[in-house]
Design a protein around this motif. Structure first.
Motif, PDB file in Angstrom:
ATOM      1  N   VAL A 100       0.868  -1.182   0.000  1.00  0.00           N
ATOM      2  CA  VAL A 100       0.000   0.000   0.000  1.00  0.00           C
ATOM      3  C   VAL A 100       0.903   1.230   0.000  1.00  0.00           C
ATOM      4  O   VAL A 100       1.656   1.444   0.961  1.00  0.00           O
ATOM      5  CB  VAL A 100      -0.928   0.025   1.228  1.00  0.00           C
ATOM      6  CG1 VAL A 100      -1.796   1.283   1.212  1.00  0.00           C
ATOM      7  CG2 VAL A 100      -1.797  -1.233   1.270  1.00  0.00           C
TER       8      VAL A 100
ATOM      9  N   THR B 249       1.149  -7.290   4.730  1.00  0.00           N
ATOM     10  CA  THR B 249       1.179  -6.042   3.959  1.00  0.00           C
ATOM     11  C   THR B 249       2.350  -5.152   4.358  1.00  0.00           C
ATOM     12  O   THR B 249       2.709  -5.061   5.529  1.00  0.00           O
ATOM     13  CB  THR B 249      -0.141  -5.268   4.159  1.00  0.00           C
ATOM     14  OG1 THR B 249      -1.232  -6.051   3.662  1.00  0.00           O
ATOM     15  CG2 THR B 249      -0.117  -3.929   3.430  1.00  0.00           C
TER      16      THR B 249
ATOM     17  N   ILE C 243       3.282  -1.135   4.192  1.00  0.00           N
ATOM     18  CA  ILE C 243       2.694   0.192   3.981  1.00  0.00           C
ATOM     19  C   ILE C 243       3.827   1.196   3.792  1.00  0.00           C
ATOM     20  O   ILE C 243       4.762   1.241   4.595  1.00  0.00           O
ATOM     21  CB  ILE C 243       1.828   0.627   5.180  1.00  0.00           C
ATOM     22  CG1 ILE C 243       0.775  -0.432   5.511  1.00  0.00           C
ATOM     23  CG2 ILE C 243       1.158   1.978   4.890  1.00  0.00           C
ATOM     24  CD1 ILE C 243       0.045  -0.171   6.826  1.00  0.00           C
TER      25      ILE C 243
END
Length: 435
Positions: free
Chosen positions: A9, A236, A238
């Motif tokens: 992300v 994930t 970021i």
């Protein structure tokens, strides 16, 4: 090449400055993010340091002269509102989202610059209606993912107030949260403009800008929570970044007024430009000077003399004049004839009416004809760096990189996703990575 993460992300907070870091350390969601991740507080931006070239550099790892997006807007002398580099077709070479798609990854981009008509699964491009006969919604729909955008507008369109901030970023946030929870893309690029907008119209350190930073803290928190709700948080990475900083200014330099006085620009009876030999194309804190006929050595010599005379007078606002070769060496458009850098407190305007220097008033800014702060300046300006922060899968905890360049971000993202951007101007910052 092996992947270090399952999801990436990338959150761009437009105009996030190194000078903001002390405040970020005190805001709850940024504070928690910094505890978990690594950072560089001194990221050198590109030249010219304006949004579209910067964001193209972030996803290509290349300087503007190599990726082709050399300014926000095209050289269109005489147009009141020039067209922007909205479309993917203007980017030379490959991009992070292209390579992710080739690798079979699900991709998403929300208001990420220069992605109109890109091959992105869930694409809400940054593009606006730039003709009287255009309407915003159809323009957006035909240049992005139609069904996806219709769905986001149906769900969250009530949050928008045209292109005004902070409402537009609130709409982007709601769409981002929904996309994470329901689509779970392997790559998502998100661009928030609230801070940049507040700095333009209220000043760098204004209350409005500080309030925007607080709103960004809330936006970061909601994105993190969406990843947890989607049960992909632990898989994930970021990235939180800025593209450039900004500087306050109080005077606009209108070089086209000077060029008109020296018959390098011709206007009609209504003051509309009808012909030109030389033109100042603004990048805000810097500007390209284009000579229409590349072989017109006489005009080039006249322009050079005019610019050099201005540099010798500090009150005229020009700090430095770069040759075509010097501009290209700095990564800018190698097709310009010259490039000029403004002194602090000044920036460039393309108008050919009025006087060489315009004192900016609050009334000017309210009318959105001028701004109180801008970017586009040389990366060599003092206190003009931006920030890069990473946390999550594949990232070292508490690694501090003293300095890096904006061109290094794309190669680092590619390494995290096990992708290859090919030959780039930047390099992977290995210190951030676990392996």
């Amino acid at each position: 090449m092996s992947r270090l993460t399952d999801h990436l992300v990338v959150i761009s907070f437009d105009c996030l400055s190194s000078l903001d870091f002390p405040m970020l350390e005190q805001l709850p969601h940024f504070k928690d993010f910094l505890k978990r991740g690594s950072r560089c507080k001194q990221v050198e931006t590109i030249y010219p340091s304006v949004t579209y070239p910067c964001h193209t550099t972030i996803v290509t790892g290349n300087y503007p002269k190599n990726h082709g997006v050399v300014n926000n807007t095209f050289l269109q002398p005489g147009r009141v509102s020039p067209d922007w580099y909205w479309h993917r077709k203007h980017v030379r070479g490959t991009t992070l989202y292209d390579e992710a798609k080739k690798a079979g990854m699900k991709t998403a981009a929300l208001l990420w610059p220069v992605t109109a008509r890109a091959n992105i699964d869930y694409n809400m491009p940054e593009i606006f209606a730039n003709r009287k006969y255009h309407h915003q919604i159809p323009v957006s729909l035909i240049n992005g993912s139609k069904r996806y955008q219709l769905d986001m507008n149906r769900r969250f369109g009530h949050l928008r107030n045209g292109l005004n901030q902070p409402e537009l970023d609130d709409f982007v946030l709601a769409s981002t949260v929904h996309t994470i929870k329901n689509k779970k893309p392997q790559l998502i690029l998100v661009h928030f403009v609230d801070l940049d907008s507040q700095r333009h119209y209220h000043g760098f350190s204004s209350k409005e800008a500080m309030d925007a930073l607080k709103r960004h803290d809330n936006r970061l928190g909601k994105i993190v929570q969406a990843l947890k709700d989607a049960e992909i948080y632990n898989d994930t990475t970021i990235a939180v970044l800025g593209d450039h900083s900004a500087l306050d200014e109080s005077k606009a330099i209108k070089l086209n007024v000077l060029f008109r006085e020296h018959r390098l620009i011709e206007v009609d009876a209504k003051g509309k430009l009808k012909n030109w030999k030389a033109f100042c194309k603004s990048c805000d804190g810097s500007a390209y000077i284009y000579v229409k006929n590349a072989s017109d050595s006489h005009t080039k010599e006249v322009v050079k003399r005019l610019l050099e005379n201005l540099v010798h007078d500090e009150t005229k606002g020009i700090e430095r004049v770069f040759s075509q070769k010097e501009a290209a060496t700095m990564g800018a458009d190698e097709n310009c004839s010259f490039m000029v850098e403004a002194r602090r407190g000044f920036y460039f305007n393309e108008e050919c009416e009025g006087t060489l220097l315009h004192e900016i008033t609050d009334r000017d800014v309210r009318a959105k004809r001028y701004t109180h702060a801008c970017h586009g300046y040389s990366p060599e300006k003092e206190d003009y760096t931006t920030i890069f922060m990473l946390a999550g899968k594949g990232i070292q905890q508490n690694a501090v990189v003293p300095s890096m360049h904006l061109v290094d971000e794309g190669p680092t993202f590619a390494r995290l996703l096990g992708l290859n951007l090919g030959q780039t101007d930047g390099q992977v910052i290995e210190l951030f990575l676990t392996s």
